[in-house]
Design a protein around this motif. Sequence first.
Motif, PDB file in Angstrom:
ATOM      1  N   GLY A 333      -5.717  11.043  27.620  1.00 21.58           N
ATOM      2  CA  GLY A 333      -5.787   9.596  27.766  1.00 21.58           C
ATOM      3  C   GLY A 333      -4.429   8.993  27.442  1.00 21.58           C
ATOM      4  O   GLY A 333      -3.382   9.561  27.766  1.00 21.58           O
ATOM      5  N   LYS A 334      -4.423   7.845  26.807  1.00 28.60           N
ATOM      6  CA  LYS A 334      -3.165   7.261  26.347  1.00 28.60           C
ATOM      7  C   LYS A 334      -2.608   8.097  25.193  1.00 28.60           C
ATOM      8  O   LYS A 334      -3.349   8.539  24.320  1.00 28.60           O
ATOM      9  CB  LYS A 334      -3.390   5.817  25.864  1.00 28.60           C
ATOM     10  N   ILE A 335      -1.311   8.298  25.206  1.00 25.88           N
ATOM     11  CA  ILE A 335      -0.676   9.049  24.110  1.00 25.88           C
ATOM     12  C   ILE A 335      -0.373   8.066  22.976  1.00 25.88           C
ATOM     13  O   ILE A 335       0.424   7.140  23.131  1.00 25.88           O
ATOM     14  CB  ILE A 335       0.611   9.742  24.581  1.00 25.88           C
ATOM     15  N   VAL A 355      -1.658  13.176  19.690  1.00 27.27           N
ATOM     16  CA  VAL A 355      -2.812  12.313  19.432  1.00 27.27           C
ATOM     17  C   VAL A 355      -2.997  11.408  20.632  1.00 27.27           C
ATOM     18  O   VAL A 355      -2.111  10.620  20.993  1.00 27.27           O
ATOM     19  CB  VAL A 355      -2.610  11.469  18.161  1.00 27.27           C
ATOM     20  N   GLY A 356      -4.153  11.500  21.284  1.00 24.15           N
ATOM     21  CA  GLY A 356      -4.439  10.676  22.444  1.00 24.15           C
ATOM     22  C   GLY A 356      -5.692   9.846  22.238  1.00 24.15           C
ATOM     23  O   GLY A 356      -6.454  10.064  21.291  1.00 24.15           O
ATOM     24  N   SER A 357      -5.905   8.896  23.143  1.00 22.65           N
ATOM     25  CA  SER A 357      -7.097   8.047  23.042  1.00 22.65           C
ATOM     26  C   SER A 357      -8.371   8.823  23.383  1.00 22.65           C
ATOM     27  O   SER A 357      -9.462   8.431  22.984  1.00 22.65           O
ATOM     28  CB  SER A 357      -6.964   6.849  23.981  1.00 22.65           C
ATOM     29  N   VAL A 391       1.668  -1.730  21.444  1.00 19.21           N
ATOM     30  CA  VAL A 391       0.754  -2.822  21.793  1.00 19.21           C
ATOM     31  C   VAL A 391      -0.670  -2.354  21.551  1.00 19.21           C
ATOM     32  O   VAL A 391      -1.137  -1.387  22.171  1.00 19.21           O
ATOM     33  CB  VAL A 391       0.928  -3.240  23.273  1.00 19.21           C
ATOM     34  N   ASP A 392      -1.367  -3.008  20.613  1.00 22.82           N
ATOM     35  CA  ASP A 392      -2.740  -2.635  20.263  1.00 22.82           C
ATOM     36  C   ASP A 392      -2.849  -1.151  19.921  1.00 22.82           C
ATOM     37  O   ASP A 392      -3.793  -0.454  20.320  1.00 22.82           O
ATOM     38  CB  ASP A 392      -3.704  -2.977  21.406  1.00 22.82           C
ATOM     39  N   GLY A 393      -1.851  -0.670  19.198  1.00 21.72           N
ATOM     40  CA  GLY A 393      -1.865   0.718  18.750  1.00 21.72           C
ATOM     41  C   GLY A 393      -1.376   1.723  19.768  1.00 21.72           C
ATOM     42  O   GLY A 393      -1.370   2.931  19.487  1.00 21.72           O
ATOM     43  N   VAL A 394      -0.955   1.244  20.936  1.00 21.31           N
ATOM     44  CA  VAL A 394      -0.518   2.140  22.007  1.00 21.31           C
ATOM     45  C   VAL A 394       0.977   1.967  22.248  1.00 21.31           C
ATOM     46  O   VAL A 394       1.403   0.911  22.739  1.00 21.31           O
ATOM     47  CB  VAL A 394      -1.288   1.875  23.316  1.00 21.31           C
ATOM     48  N   PRO A 395       1.798   2.963  21.932  1.00 19.53           N
ATOM     49  CA  PRO A 395       3.244   2.857  22.200  1.00 19.53           C
ATOM     50  C   PRO A 395       3.500   2.813  23.709  1.00 19.53           C
ATOM     51  O   PRO A 395       2.914   3.589  24.464  1.00 19.53           O
ATOM     52  CB  PRO A 395       3.825   4.138  21.585  1.00 19.53           C
ATOM     53  N   GLN A 396       4.379   1.939  24.117  1.00 17.46           N
ATOM     54  CA  GLN A 396       4.712   1.851  25.528  1.00 17.46           C
ATOM     55  C   GLN A 396       5.911   2.738  25.885  1.00 17.46           C
ATOM     56  O   GLN A 396       6.169   2.991  27.061  1.00 17.46           O
ATOM     57  CB  GLN A 396       5.027   0.392  25.897  1.00 17.46           C
TER      58      GLN A 396
END
Length: 443
Positions: A333-335, A355-357, A391-396
Amino acid sequence: MSIPNIHVGIMSADLVEFNFHGEYQLVGTDHVSSGDGSVRIENGKIQLDDSKISLDKLYFVPLERGKSEFELKDVTIGVNFHWEQKENQKFQGALKFIIEEDKITAVNILSIEDYLISVISSEMSAQSSIDLLKAHAIISRSWLIAQIEKQDKLTDAAETYERTFETTDEYIKWYDREDHTRFHVCADDHCQRYQGTTRSHNPNVVKAVNETAGVVLSYNGVICDARFSKCCGGIAELFENCWEPVNHPYLTAVIDNPAAPKGFDTDLTVEENAVPWLKKAPEAFCNTTDEEVLKQVLNEYDWTAKDFYRWTVEYAQDDLAALILKRSGYDFGKILDMIPIERGASGRLIKLKIVGSKKTLTVGKELEIRRWLSESHLYSAAFIVEKQDVVDGVPQQFILQGAGWGHGVGLCQIGAAVMGHNGYKYDEILHHYFKNITLEKRY
């Protein structure tokens, strides 16, 4: 001990085209070939051209040894690395075709000393200092004989050799030459870069091999599993951190400098020490921008890579997530994070937690980490991770700051080139990178 022959796997393809410069006899038959030819698989056998010859394997030997050579077309070099490309290559010795995994594999059979002349020229520029070339001849010979002996032991052993370990939390894999069971070594960087006679006619290379003929590194009477890579990044890595969990006392955490650089704690297994080391550029033999030296080690296709000592790679979130999915086969998912779990002596990561979503998994060893995080391979696994624009715990954005080129075990080619350029003799170079070894003539 007589000079042994070595079997080298050159390429695998559905169709292999070649050219015999001279006459070659097909062993077991009266058939003699010269000029252009090709082989392909038909009905589970190897079909030679459009002839009636169709066999399980084909083995050609030159009728005039030393005068004939053969050319293989479209050989891939730098497999899965950033310099991957195809080229036609020429070889001396015999040529064997076998079937592996529904493809034809071309195998070159030649003496170990002729092989080494090519390996040294293929691994580095033939303009390298004579002492660097001699040092490399000895470690390449040592590595090769050690691998042949290791292959024999594995063949005789009853147990299966394991190199992949997977649980719900970890995926640990290492790569070594055990992938090859029907020849001794392959021709690419996975083993030692070998490109036949394409780059093997420099008289300095011939001189270096001939003047060290039969000389190997030994430790307590056993031939050393001598390793090398392009650039250690300042400190050499331990064998067991890259391959199977076996300690070789002669492969230690060598500081690639006459003295430890000031201002650094060189225990890079500790994260707090690894961060400043990897962010900065401590003095080291391999920390050089001297083009005269670098051109001794880097061939044309390597020359694009000049940022080997310290380098930076940046990934956008979507690109990184897609890359890891493609390379690992796991959908994270999102990293969200990449966390160092274990580092080796050189700062190279042995284990990295992703660690992914959707999924969290720890990957190792160093080459598998490099494979997951690049379309080819990262320069090395010695890196730190910086997250940006969260952003909301998700690095861009992820920024990897790293050091070195390759696994970093044993001889550092660029460091050794600097040593040779600075007047060090080949035995001094070898004793710098391999501790408590003996130079021993075996044949």
